[in-house]
Design an enzyme around this catalytic site. Structure first.
Site, PDB file in Angstrom:
ATOM      1  N   HIS A  87       0.833   4.263   4.403  1.00 29.67           N
ATOM      2  CA  HIS A  87      -0.029   4.853   3.329  1.00 29.67           C
ATOM      3  C   HIS A  87       0.624   6.405   3.233  1.00 29.67           C
ATOM      4  CE1 HIS A  87      -3.509   2.006   3.953  1.00 29.67           C
ATOM      5  NE2 HIS A  87      -2.365   1.341   3.545  1.00 29.67           N
ATOM      6  N   SER A  92       0.900  -1.157  -0.136  1.00 30.68           N
ATOM      7  CA  SER A  92      -0.018   0.049   0.096  1.00 30.68           C
ATOM      8  C   SER A  92       0.877   1.248   0.248  1.00 30.68           C
ATOM      9  CB  SER A  92      -0.871   0.095   1.195  1.00 30.68           C
ATOM     10  OG  SER A  92      -1.739  -1.118   1.074  1.00 30.68           O
TER      11      SER A  92
END
Length: 191
Positions: free
Chosen positions: A169, A117
């Protein structure tokens, strides 16, 4: 705007990353403890520094790997077309590494972080700067929205879900935004 197909050569690094992720995923299904050997954990990082890379190829379940590989394919194929394979790989891996650094600095010490991610958010961040007018659809919303809105919404939705490494992230997104700005300033933008 005329649609240009992307050649198979341009997709080679994306397919290679996807295959490695799939092979590691299958290995972790066979031997679940492998997740902890490949995952990034602040408390054990100095003893296992390779995990800042291996964690990017490790996923917990089918939905985790499917979501990351789907976004990798869509963001990655567009970014390869805009910047070429080399620059795609630089953004992808530096985004994943910076995501790992943010995770090491901001996550609790005994939590294990895994997934692509951070690297995928780097691709999304770069695209938001390189293609500010790009509009996308997000299921189930039936109207197109600017990519940057979709990336921000995705970040905040994922950040409130327990067990999601929002730190990675954020690190990936920061790297992607910086990289997008860098390439845009150099005039390496097509759209």
């Amino acid at each position: 705007m005329r649609y240009r197909s992307i050649s198979h050569d341009k997709l080679a690094p994306i397919w290679a990353i996807m295959i490695i992720n799939l092979l590691v995923f299958i290995a972790t299904l066979v031997y679940r403890k492998l997740i902890y050997l490949l995952g990034l954990q602040p408390a054990t990082f100095l003893d296992q520094p390779w995990t800042i890379i291996t964690s990017m190829f490790t996923h917990y379940d089918l939905w985790h790997i499917l979501a990351n590989m789907l976004m990798l394919y869509f963001y990655g194929s567009f970014l390869c077309q805009l910047l070429g394979n080399r620059n795609f790989l630089i953004i992808y891996f530096l985004g994943g590494i910076l995501g790992g650094v943010f995770f090491l600095l901001l996550a609790p010490p005994f939590v294990t972080g895994i997934g692509a991610s951070g690297a995928v958010f780097a691709l999304g961040g770069a695209l938001t700067i390189l293609t500010p007018k790009l509009r996308v659809y997000i299921f189930p919303i039936p109207v197109p929205m600017p990519l940057w809105v979709a990336v921000v919404i995705g970040f905040f939705i994922l950040a409130i879900i327990p067990g999601i490494a929002w730190q990675a992230h954020l690190g990936g997104l920061v790297l992607g935004l910086i990289a997008g700005y860098f390439f845009r300033r150099r005039g390496r933008i097509i759209y």
